[in-house]
Design an enzyme around this catalytic site. Structure first.
Site, PDB file in Angstrom:
ATOM      1  N   LYS A   1     -41.368  -7.258  -2.036  1.00 39.70           N
ATOM      2  CA  LYS A   1     -40.267  -7.582  -2.893  1.00 39.70           C
ATOM      3  C   LYS A   1     -39.243  -8.307  -2.973  1.00 39.70           C
ATOM      4  O   LYS A   1     -38.855  -7.272  -4.412  1.00 39.70           O
ATOM      5  CB  LYS A   1     -39.178  -7.019  -1.377  1.00 39.70           C
ATOM      6  CG  LYS A   1     -40.635  -5.943  -0.569  1.00 39.70           C
ATOM      7  CD  LYS A   1     -39.765  -6.035   1.200  1.00 39.70           C
ATOM      8  CE  LYS A   1     -39.324  -7.406   2.670  1.00 39.70           C
ATOM      9  NZ  LYS A   1     -40.727  -7.961   2.713  1.00 39.70           N
TER      10      LYS A   1
ATOM     11  N   ARG B   1     -34.551  -2.239   8.490  1.00 45.16           N
ATOM     12  CA  ARG B   1     -35.833  -3.215   9.274  1.00 45.16           C
ATOM     13  C   ARG B   1     -35.466  -2.380  10.296  1.00 45.16           C
ATOM     14  O   ARG B   1     -36.406  -2.130  11.362  1.00 45.16           O
ATOM     15  CB  ARG B   1     -35.458  -4.223   9.528  1.00 45.16           C
ATOM     16  CG  ARG B   1     -35.757  -5.142   8.269  1.00 45.16           C
ATOM     17  CD  ARG B   1     -36.203  -5.902   8.530  1.00 45.16           C
ATOM     18  NE  ARG B   1     -36.014  -6.892   6.917  1.00 45.16           N
ATOM     19  CZ  ARG B   1     -36.680  -7.593   6.613  1.00 45.16           C
ATOM     20  NH1 ARG B   1     -38.410  -8.197   7.173  1.00 45.16           N
ATOM     21  NH2 ARG B   1     -36.145  -8.558   5.269  1.00 45.16           N
TER      22      ARG B   1
ATOM     23  N   ARG C   1     -47.728 -19.019  -0.739  1.00 49.90           N
ATOM     24  CA  ARG C   1     -46.222 -18.819  -1.157  1.00 49.90           C
ATOM     25  C   ARG C   1     -45.413 -19.564  -1.487  1.00 49.90           C
ATOM     26  O   ARG C   1     -45.169 -20.672  -0.662  1.00 49.90           O
ATOM     27  CB  ARG C   1     -44.650 -17.897  -0.994  1.00 49.90           C
ATOM     28  CG  ARG C   1     -43.659 -17.521  -0.999  1.00 49.90           C
ATOM     29  CD  ARG C   1     -43.026 -16.468  -1.106  1.00 49.90           C
ATOM     30  NE  ARG C   1     -42.935 -15.930   0.699  1.00 49.90           N
ATOM     31  CZ  ARG C   1     -42.395 -14.859   0.561  1.00 49.90           C
ATOM     32  NH1 ARG C   1     -41.598 -14.076   0.286  1.00 49.90           N
ATOM     33  NH2 ARG C   1     -42.539 -14.820   2.645  1.00 49.90           N
TER      34      ARG C   1
ATOM     35  N   ARG D   1     -41.026 -22.141   2.757  1.00 48.46           N
ATOM     36  CA  ARG D   1     -40.765 -21.501   3.422  1.00 48.46           C
ATOM     37  C   ARG D   1     -40.396 -22.154   4.628  1.00 48.46           C
ATOM     38  O   ARG D   1     -41.410 -21.548   5.498  1.00 48.46           O
ATOM     39  CB  ARG D   1     -40.163 -19.678   3.597  1.00 48.46           C
ATOM     40  CG  ARG D   1     -38.709 -19.793   2.693  1.00 48.46           C
ATOM     41  CD  ARG D   1     -38.239 -17.919   2.460  1.00 48.46           C
ATOM     42  NE  ARG D   1     -39.508 -16.458   4.089  1.00 48.46           N
ATOM     43  CZ  ARG D   1     -39.283 -15.937   3.506  1.00 48.46           C
ATOM     44  NH1 ARG D   1     -38.376 -15.086   2.454  1.00 48.46           N
ATOM     45  NH2 ARG D   1     -38.837 -15.428   4.902  1.00 48.46           N
TER      46      ARG D   1
ATOM     47  N   ARG E   1     -44.140 -11.789  12.247  1.00 49.28           N
ATOM     48  CA  ARG E   1     -43.149 -10.886  11.737  1.00 49.28           C
ATOM     49  C   ARG E   1     -43.617  -9.153  11.255  1.00 49.28           C
ATOM     50  O   ARG E   1     -43.166  -8.357  11.283  1.00 49.28           O
ATOM     51  CB  ARG E   1     -42.589 -12.102  10.219  1.00 49.28           C
ATOM     52  CG  ARG E   1     -41.870 -13.031  10.364  1.00 49.28           C
ATOM     53  CD  ARG E   1     -42.495 -14.064   8.710  1.00 49.28           C
ATOM     54  NE  ARG E   1     -42.259 -13.350   7.621  1.00 49.28           N
ATOM     55  CZ  ARG E   1     -41.832 -13.933   6.742  1.00 49.28           C
ATOM     56  NH1 ARG E   1     -42.885 -15.334   7.068  1.00 49.28           N
ATOM     57  NH2 ARG E   1     -42.401 -13.718   5.730  1.00 49.28           N
TER      58      ARG E   1
HETATM   59  P1  AP5 Z   1     -42.510 -12.029  -2.480  1.00 50.26           P
HETATM   60  O1  AP5 Z   1     -42.534 -10.754  -3.601  1.00 50.26           O
HETATM   61  O2  AP5 Z   1     -41.976 -13.097  -1.714  1.00 50.26           O
HETATM   62  O3  AP5 Z   1     -42.648 -10.807  -1.083  1.00 50.26           O
HETATM   63  P2  AP5 Z   1     -41.638 -10.352   0.070  1.00 50.26           P
HETATM   64  O4  AP5 Z   1     -41.649  -9.166   0.398  1.00 50.26           O
HETATM   65  O5  AP5 Z   1     -40.250 -10.507  -0.648  1.00 50.26           O
HETATM   66  O6  AP5 Z   1     -41.697 -11.628   1.074  1.00 50.26           O
HETATM   67  P3  AP5 Z   1     -40.798 -11.832   2.616  1.00 50.26           P
HETATM   68  O7  AP5 Z   1     -41.921 -12.448   3.389  1.00 50.26           O
HETATM   69  O8  AP5 Z   1     -39.486 -12.733   1.842  1.00 50.26           O
HETATM   70  O9  AP5 Z   1     -40.397 -10.901   2.535  1.00 50.26           O
HETATM   71  P4  AP5 Z   1     -39.842 -11.143   4.842  1.00 50.26           P
HETATM   72  O10 AP5 Z   1     -39.379  -9.309   4.957  1.00 50.26           O
HETATM   73  O11 AP5 Z   1     -40.739 -11.265   6.123  1.00 50.26           O
HETATM   74  O12 AP5 Z   1     -39.203 -11.596   4.264  1.00 50.26           O
HETATM   75  P5  AP5 Z   1     -36.983 -12.025   4.664  1.00 50.26           P
HETATM   76  O13 AP5 Z   1     -36.779 -13.289   3.598  1.00 50.26           O
HETATM   77  O14 AP5 Z   1     -36.919 -10.049   4.296  1.00 50.26           O
HETATM   78  O15 AP5 Z   1     -44.313 -12.480  -2.429  1.00 50.26           O
HETATM   79  C1  AP5 Z   1     -44.576 -12.652  -1.754  1.00 50.26           C
HETATM   80  C2  AP5 Z   1     -46.074 -13.469  -2.241  1.00 50.26           C
HETATM   81  O16 AP5 Z   1     -46.893 -12.762  -2.715  1.00 50.26           O
HETATM   82  C3  AP5 Z   1     -45.023 -14.155  -3.215  1.00 50.26           C
HETATM   83  O17 AP5 Z   1     -45.699 -15.687  -3.761  1.00 50.26           O
HETATM   84  C4  AP5 Z   1     -45.963 -13.704  -4.580  1.00 50.26           C
HETATM   85  O18 AP5 Z   1     -45.471 -14.640  -6.139  1.00 50.26           O
HETATM   86  C5  AP5 Z   1     -46.966 -13.187  -3.991  1.00 50.26           C
HETATM   87  N1  AP5 Z   1     -47.284 -12.090  -4.526  1.00 50.26           N
HETATM   88  C6  AP5 Z   1     -46.046 -11.061  -4.548  1.00 50.26           C
HETATM   89  N2  AP5 Z   1     -46.362  -9.111  -5.283  1.00 50.26           N
HETATM   90  C7  AP5 Z   1     -47.712  -9.778  -5.906  1.00 50.26           C
HETATM   91  C8  AP5 Z   1     -48.882  -9.270  -6.095  1.00 50.26           C
HETATM   92  N3  AP5 Z   1     -48.521  -7.630  -5.760  1.00 50.26           N
HETATM   93  N4  AP5 Z   1     -50.074  -9.389  -5.986  1.00 50.26           N
HETATM   94  C9  AP5 Z   1     -50.105 -10.619  -6.073  1.00 50.26           C
HETATM   95  N5  AP5 Z   1     -49.258 -11.490  -5.479  1.00 50.26           N
HETATM   96  C10 AP5 Z   1     -48.298 -10.976  -4.920  1.00 50.26           C
HETATM   97  O19 AP5 Z   1     -36.874 -12.094   6.429  1.00 50.26           O
HETATM   98  C11 AP5 Z   1     -37.577 -13.356   6.846  1.00 50.26           C
HETATM   99  C12 AP5 Z   1     -36.529 -13.264   7.868  1.00 50.26           C
HETATM  100  O20 AP5 Z   1     -35.274 -12.933   8.214  1.00 50.26           O
HETATM  101  C13 AP5 Z   1     -36.914 -11.964   9.094  1.00 50.26           C
HETATM  102  O21 AP5 Z   1     -38.187 -12.136   9.675  1.00 50.26           O
HETATM  103  C14 AP5 Z   1     -35.780 -11.596  10.470  1.00 50.26           C
HETATM  104  O22 AP5 Z   1     -35.851 -12.548  10.899  1.00 50.26           O
HETATM  105  C15 AP5 Z   1     -35.199 -12.030   9.261  1.00 50.26           C
HETATM  106  N6  AP5 Z   1     -34.441 -10.737   8.791  1.00 50.26           N
HETATM  107  C16 AP5 Z   1     -34.116 -10.184   7.452  1.00 50.26           C
HETATM  108  N7  AP5 Z   1     -33.824  -9.000   6.997  1.00 50.26           N
HETATM  109  C17 AP5 Z   1     -33.016  -8.468   8.359  1.00 50.26           C
HETATM  110  C18 AP5 Z   1     -32.694  -7.473   8.769  1.00 50.26           C
HETATM  111  N8  AP5 Z   1     -31.839  -6.642   7.853  1.00 50.26           N
HETATM  112  N9  AP5 Z   1     -32.321  -7.443   9.851  1.00 50.26           N
HETATM  113  C19 AP5 Z   1     -32.828  -8.667  11.244  1.00 50.26           C
HETATM  114  N10 AP5 Z   1     -33.528  -9.644  10.740  1.00 50.26           N
HETATM  115  C20 AP5 Z   1     -33.783  -9.756   9.136  1.00 50.26           C
END
Ligand code: AP5
Length: 309
Positions: A98, A174, A209, A238, A249
């Site tokens: 994402k 979410r 990552r 992270r 997660r």
């Molecule tokens: P990346 O682009 O970083 O992936 P991402 O989907 O953004 O991953 P996140 O881990 O940030 O998502 P998440 O939903 O778990 O975390 P968030 O911070 O939102 O890519 C990942 C890796 O893959 C990178 O190294 C990249 O280079 C590589 N990559 C990407 N695309 C690729 C491809 N096509 N091919 C090869 N490699 C690739 O949430 C964290 C925490 O916050 C949650 O667990 C929760 O506790 C809380 N939280 C967040 N949002 C909410 C909400 N709405 N409500 C309640 N709690 C929430």
């Protein structure tokens, strides 16, 4: 405060360049709206173009936006309205890509990227009460409670930059309750992008990552390695990017995803997120361009209809 830009092009073919003073003033001022006319110093000999900036203290009613017309002594005036900005939600499992796609979308379309996870990490970094509470949930791979997340995201979405340039909401909603909270506010996206990635790949992506704390850029040790040793030396991981935590997660994701998808079925684009970064972006890019094209066509026909009435 909202604003609407209209480009007025006056064709003065084969006539001498008209001066700004030769154009009649456009009567667009009352107690709610005010207008100002700007012209560039470099008027061409056969064509003059002006930009009319209309500022309003309330949102301009659609009817007024399209009924505005103007005329100049030297020829017909064409009014071109900016299409409504894009409103996009991007969703997918942890590490589905994402954030990576958001960087590319933001660069091309100028949308304001609003990532729920980043907003929460900013609260943690600032050591606020909300941040302290959020971290307890994030460490367990659980959703942070709505009373923290919903208001935080809503306030960011309603800020003027997001309203004027369009927004790209990442990792929100979410859960059904978060989706319902958006619906209750009348906030609906033009497109809901779902990045679909196989589970084995997700774990590899999380573990590899790394983030550049200076630029915010996302890297992967194998798939998107840092450009040089200097960047490599400052990369950080992270706190929730371990295999053990990503499994938690993922479990949370599976418990909630179907309920969220059911709300956005009619605007959903499911993309194969296993594909290379550029291929995933190409598919998203195609969909966004097509939405923008449709929006400008709709806007132009509304304008034409408005002007004939
Ligand atoms: P990346 O682009 O970083 O992936 P991402 O989907 O953004 O991953 P996140 O881990 O940030 O998502 P998440 O939903 O778990 O975390 P968030 O911070 O939102 O890519 C990942 C890796 O893959 C990178 O190294 C990249 O280079 C590589 N990559 C990407 N695309 C690729 C491809 N096509 N091919 C090869 N490699 C690739 O949430 C964290 C925490 O916050 C949650 O667990 C929760 O506790 C809380 N939280 C967040 N949002 C909410 C909400 N709405 N409500 C309640 N709690 C929430």
């Amino acid at each position: 405060m909202g604003s609407l830009g209209l480009a007025l092009s006056s064709m003065a073919a084969a006539r001498p360049t008209p001066s700004l003073a030769s154009f009649p003033s456009v009567p667009l001022s009352n107690n709610k709206y005010s207008a100002s006319l700007h012209s560039s110093d470099s008027l061409e000999t056969s064509r003059a173009s002006f930009c009319l900036e209309i500022s309003c203290h309330r949102r301009l009613p659609a009817e007024l936006r399209w009924k505005m017309s103007a005329a100049t002594r030297s020829g017909p005036v064409v009014a071109v309205a900016k299409p409504e900005p894009l409103k996009i939600i991007i969703s997918g499992a942890p590490a589905s890509g994402k954030g990576t796609q958001c960087e590319l979308i933001k660069k091309k379309y100028g949308l304001v990227h609003i990532a729920a996870g980043d907003l929460l990490r900013a609260e943690i970094a600032a050591a606020t009460e909300n941040g302290k509470r959020a971290k307890e949930y994030m460490e367990k791979g659980m959703l942070v409670p709505d009373e923290i997340v919903v208001t935080m995201v809503k306030e960011r979405l309603l800020q003027p930059d997001a309203q004027e340039n369009g927004w790209l909401l990442d990792g929100y909603p979410r859960s059904l309750s978060q989706a319902t909270a958006l619906e209750d506010l009348g906030i609906r996206p033009d497109l809901f992008i779902l990045l679909d990635v196989s589970e084995g790949i997700l774990i590899e992506r999380v573990v590899g990552r790394r983030l550049d704390p200076l630029t915010g850029k996302i890297y992967h040790l194998k798939y998107s390695p840092p450009e040089n040793d200097e960047i490599a030396a400052r990369l950080i991981q992270r706190f929730d990017d371990t295999e053990e935590k990503v499994k938690l997660r993922l479990k949370t994701h599976h418990q909630n995803v179907e309920a969220v998808l059911s709300i956005y079925k009619d605007v959903m684009l499911k993309v194969n997120g296993d594909a290379p970064i550029e291929d995933v972006f190409a598919e998203i890019d195609k969909a966004l361009s097509s939405i923008l094209e449709k929006k400008s066509k709709t806007d132009s026909s509304s304008m034409a209809a408005g002007m004939t009435h």
